[in-house]
Design an enzyme around this catalytic site. Sequence first.
Site, PDB file in Angstrom:
ATOM      1  N   ASN A 234      13.109   3.501 -22.927  1.00  0.00           N
ATOM      2  CA  ASN A 234      12.953   3.396 -22.009  1.00  0.00           C
ATOM      3  C   ASN A 234      13.309   1.374 -22.131  1.00  0.00           C
ATOM      4  OD1 ASN A 234      13.101   2.614 -18.790  1.00  0.00           O
ATOM      5  ND2 ASN A 234      11.623   3.784 -19.066  1.00  0.00           N
TER       6      ASN A 234
ATOM      7  N   CYS B 147      19.358  -1.985 -16.143  1.00  0.00           N
ATOM      8  CA  CYS B 147      18.687  -1.051 -17.095  1.00  0.00           C
ATOM      9  C   CYS B 147      20.327  -1.091 -17.610  1.00  0.00           C
ATOM     10  CB  CYS B 147      18.477   0.455 -16.245  1.00  0.00           C
ATOM     11  SG  CYS B 147      19.389   0.676 -15.531  1.00  0.00           S
TER      12      CYS B 147
ATOM     13  N   HIS C 208      19.563   5.550 -13.819  1.00  0.00           N
ATOM     14  CA  HIS C 208      18.586   5.277 -14.520  1.00  0.00           C
ATOM     15  C   HIS C 208      19.432   5.234 -16.054  1.00  0.00           C
ATOM     16  CE1 HIS C 208      15.550   2.160 -16.056  1.00  0.00           C
ATOM     17  NE2 HIS C 208      15.046   3.257 -16.774  1.00  0.00           N
TER      18      HIS C 208
END
Length: 484
Positions: A447, A285, A417
């Site tokens: 995302n 991520c 994240h």
Amino acid sequence: MDYNMDYAPHEVISQQGERFVDKYVDRKILKNKKSLLVIISLSVLSVVGFVLFYFTPNSRKSDLFKNSSVENNNDDYIINSLLKSPNGKKFIVSKIDEALSFYDSKKNDINKYNEGNNNNNADFKGLSLFKENTPSNNFIHNKDYFINFFDNKFLMNNAEHINQFYMFIKTNNKQYNSPNEMKERFQVFLQNAHKVNMHNNNKNSLYKKELNRFADLTYHEFKNKYLSLRSSKPLKNSKYLLDQMNYEEVIKKYKGNENFDHAAYDWRLHSGVTPVKDQKNCGSCWAFSSIGSVESQYAIRKNKLITLSEQELVDCSFKNYGCNGGLINNAFEDMIELGGICTDDDYPYVSDAPNLCNIDRCTEKYGIKNYLSVPDNKLKEALRFLGPISISVAVSDDFAFYKEGIFDGECGDQLNHAVMLVGFGMKEIVNPLTKKGEKHYYYIIKNSWGQQWGERGFINIETDESGLMRKCGLGTDAFIPLIE
């Protein structure tokens, strides 16, 4: 929650009898118990046949567990054949409706039982999959006892979930190595389905959930696999980082004396956001967040729509840990030291496949000069005048199953994240209690879980008009790359 039936159980029996018995037969025969037994037996055998076909490991069906995405698939035909009979469907629906009614009637008793025992280590606190109200059936202690695809009562109580699980396997190309693994995944799927349904029946929540590709994972498994952001440490000796003391100087260059609307601004509407990507089975991520904000800078400042290589960062960012996690600021540091990044065409993404660093794959690279740390009380201002921001956030399983709306659910217990902040907005929503419209402000987050997740890959997280409300620690780490 009320579950209403459009017909009574005795009506189902009558309708089924009329379907299966010849119209010229005497009406008294319809009441014969043997006819009812035949009808029920046929329904049960159909479902059992479905289960035998799918869940019996043999040489012909072993591909189900190893590769569920066979192109020449007869699964749809079997499902349609089982469900095309109105009698079979009504019978199964009546059983499911009866089971759901039982679940609701026992909900309060189960909650009291949970509170009294205060057992936080139970595998699953919830309602039994069976209908007997016994202590041993109120909780899942032994999954082999509860998940039994050859038990008629289990099949009748869970026919809808079994079909839903089958569609989940097919849609997401899930691969299980054995029937036992499939049973374990089905148990987790049921638990997640229960959570999703309970949430979506809460009219006071501002967002909806759905079962997505993470539905067969526990939160612990999901966290270990996808939430890979490492704890941030200040880079005191970094020669590339413009800290918060430099922020006012940078923002003045782009903002000047201009004011802005704190209610809404969306970089997606101003050609400042590249398409959503998918990190797949790699804890990368941090790479997608940093690369995405660089792509946005080239779109905004240079009017160039480019797709850069996350894989090059995964392979070559030696301050980070590849698919095992990393930091946004370390990604920017290494990006500068590498002399820029190749395009995705030259250095394509291969997820978690082993790959050695190869910085010579391309002749043209796209780099940054430095990067700026954004104060957490200036997020809306920086977003409006500088562009999308790479940020950290504390994700929970509520976040994982987000479908649409303004996220106001539970957060993770730590920053785990990396995502992108690409805009902010406001929506007026009617309060179900007061029946009056209320303004709700939110941040727009890009995302890296693909376009099938959330609102086409994006999530809206609640904030206030000023943007000072930072739910889930949003923006605790916030960086913008600078290319000029």
